[in-house]
Design an enzyme around this catalytic site. Sequence first.
Site, mmCIF file in Angstrom:
data_model
loop_
_atom_site.group_PDB
_atom_site.id
_atom_site.type_symbol
_atom_site.label_atom_id
_atom_site.label_comp_id
_atom_site.label_asym_id
_atom_site.label_seq_id
_atom_site.Cartn_x
_atom_site.Cartn_y
_atom_site.Cartn_z
ATOM 1 N N LYS A 42 6.695 3.680 -3.172
ATOM 2 C CA LYS A 42 6.779 4.526 -4.346
ATOM 3 C C LYS A 42 5.395 4.778 -4.936
ATOM 4 C CE LYS A 42 10.745 1.761 -5.826
ATOM 5 N NZ LYS A 42 11.133 0.736 -6.785
ATOM 6 N N GLY A 43 4.428 4.035 -4.418
ATOM 7 C CA GLY A 43 3.118 3.969 -5.069
ATOM 8 C C GLY A 43 2.407 5.290 -5.244
ATOM 9 N N ASP A 106 -0.799 5.424 -1.478
ATOM 10 C CA ASP A 106 -1.575 5.039 -2.651
ATOM 11 C C ASP A 106 -2.844 4.283 -2.273
ATOM 12 O OD1 ASP A 106 -0.142 2.835 -1.744
ATOM 13 O OD2 ASP A 106 0.721 2.315 -3.678
ATOM 14 N N ASP A 109 -5.046 -0.945 2.585
ATOM 15 C CA ASP A 109 -5.532 -2.324 2.478
ATOM 16 C C ASP A 109 -5.783 -2.844 3.896
ATOM 17 O OD1 ASP A 109 -6.081 -4.888 1.759
ATOM 18 O OD2 ASP A 109 -4.120 -5.367 0.942
ATOM 19 N N LYS A 137 -9.531 -0.261 0.197
ATOM 20 C CA LYS A 137 -10.243 -1.494 -0.142
ATOM 21 C C LYS A 137 -11.328 -1.760 0.875
ATOM 22 C CE LYS A 137 -6.471 -3.820 -2.450
ATOM 23 N NZ LYS A 137 -5.610 -5.007 -2.523
ATOM 24 N N PHE A 161 -6.783 -6.998 -6.177
ATOM 25 C CA PHE A 161 -5.486 -6.383 -6.438
ATOM 26 C C PHE A 161 -5.603 -5.460 -7.649
ATOM 27 C CE2 PHE A 161 -1.064 -5.784 -7.272
ATOM 28 C CZ PHE A 161 -0.507 -5.831 -6.004
ATOM 29 N N VAL A 162 -5.131 -4.225 -7.498
ATOM 30 C CA VAL A 162 -5.236 -3.243 -8.583
ATOM 31 C C VAL A 162 -3.849 -2.708 -8.964
ATOM 32 C CG1 VAL A 162 -7.604 -2.529 -8.068
ATOM 33 C CG2 VAL A 162 -5.706 -1.369 -6.926
ATOM 34 N N ASP A 168 1.771 -0.880 -8.477
ATOM 35 C CA ASP A 168 2.456 -1.885 -9.286
ATOM 36 C C ASP A 168 2.078 -3.302 -8.891
ATOM 37 O OD1 ASP A 168 3.863 -1.694 -6.722
ATOM 38 O OD2 ASP A 168 5.237 -3.138 -7.629
ATOM 39 N N ARG A 174 3.186 0.789 -13.113
ATOM 40 C CA ARG A 174 2.964 2.046 -12.380
ATOM 41 C C ARG A 174 2.583 3.175 -13.339
ATOM 42 N NH1 ARG A 174 4.844 1.428 -7.089
ATOM 43 N NH2 ARG A 174 6.625 0.069 -6.837
HETATM 44 P P1 IMP Z 1 -1.549 -2.191 3.940
HETATM 45 O O1 IMP Z 1 -0.352 -1.980 4.806
HETATM 46 O O2 IMP Z 1 -2.073 -3.615 4.010
HETATM 47 O O3 IMP Z 1 -2.654 -1.176 4.126
HETATM 48 O O4 IMP Z 1 -1.076 -2.121 2.447
HETATM 49 C C1 IMP Z 1 -0.701 -0.970 1.899
HETATM 50 C C2 IMP Z 1 0.423 -1.168 0.906
HETATM 51 O O5 IMP Z 1 0.371 -2.431 0.215
HETATM 52 C C3 IMP Z 1 0.267 -0.107 -0.136
HETATM 53 O O6 IMP Z 1 1.071 1.009 0.184
HETATM 54 C C4 IMP Z 1 0.700 -0.801 -1.400
HETATM 55 O O7 IMP Z 1 2.088 -0.594 -1.596
HETATM 56 C C5 IMP Z 1 0.460 -2.260 -1.183
HETATM 57 N N1 IMP Z 1 -0.798 -2.728 -1.801
HETATM 58 C C6 IMP Z 1 -1.898 -3.136 -1.147
HETATM 59 N N2 IMP Z 1 -2.880 -3.479 -2.016
HETATM 60 C C7 IMP Z 1 -2.386 -3.270 -3.246
HETATM 61 C C8 IMP Z 1 -2.949 -3.412 -4.583
HETATM 62 O O8 IMP Z 1 -4.103 -3.813 -4.810
HETATM 63 N N3 IMP Z 1 -2.129 -3.065 -5.615
HETATM 64 C C9 IMP Z 1 -0.851 -2.612 -5.430
HETATM 65 N N4 IMP Z 1 -0.304 -2.443 -4.211
HETATM 66 C C10 IMP Z 1 -1.056 -2.782 -3.126
HETATM 67 MG MG MG Z 2 2.832 1.465 -0.957
#
Ligand code: IMP
Ligand code: MG
Length: 186
Positions: A42-43, A106, A109, A137, A161-162, A168, A174
């Site tokens: 939903k981000g 959004d 990471d 990041k 973490f943001v 959220d 959010r």
């Molecule tokens: P990834 O799969 O590790 O790239 O993570 C991506 C997903 O993790 C994003 O779509 C977010 O939903 C969540 N996420 C990663 N870091 C953060 C953060 O700092 N704040 C909030 N959600 C995060």
């Molecule tokens: Mg997400």
Amino acid sequence: MRGEVGKILIPSDRIADRVRELGRTLADTYAGREPVVVAIMKGCVLFLADLVRAWGEAARPEHPAMDLEFVSVCSYEGTEPGKVHITLPEGLEARVAGRPVLVLDDIFDTGRTLVAVCREVERLEAVELKTLVLLAKRRAATGEPPERKPDWVGFEIEDRFVIGYGLDYRGRWRNLPYIAALREGA
Ligand code: IMP
Ligand code: MG
């Protein structure tokens, strides 16, 4: 851990300026074409709404057409570490085949989410796949590099973490109009 809203890292006026620039990029990239935007829930909802309007604004006097699809992603940490489960909307294949696709998220990471969604979209025979994330990041290089990096990034941020502007922490914050750090509380 409950967490509190910490320092504001990106105020709303900086977000708005960057979203306008990204809107211009999309207007140029997709001029005369009709892409499908695949938004990861939903981000990215706040970013999505502002971005597609900025795109429409930047394209004036043209009237750019696009379609919008939503996908949900959950990662089952613990039971199946690293496995990302994606729910695609019914009939997506027919709407995507032969068209350019822009996957929107959004935050980038580890990259697992974006990589997994792109793999699914590639199977649907999109003609061109591009990716855009609001935040990425800066992570220390440990282990395998991600298979795919976003084509466009709104802001690179430190590895913390943001929250806010759609992002959220346990379902909260959010609605903040800025991006803030999460302050770890009791
Ligand atoms: P990834 O799969 O590790 O790239 O993570 C991506 C997903 O993790 C994003 O779509 C977010 O939903 C969540 N996420 C990663 N870091 C953060 C953060 O700092 N704040 C909030 N959600 C995060
Ligand atoms: Mg997400």
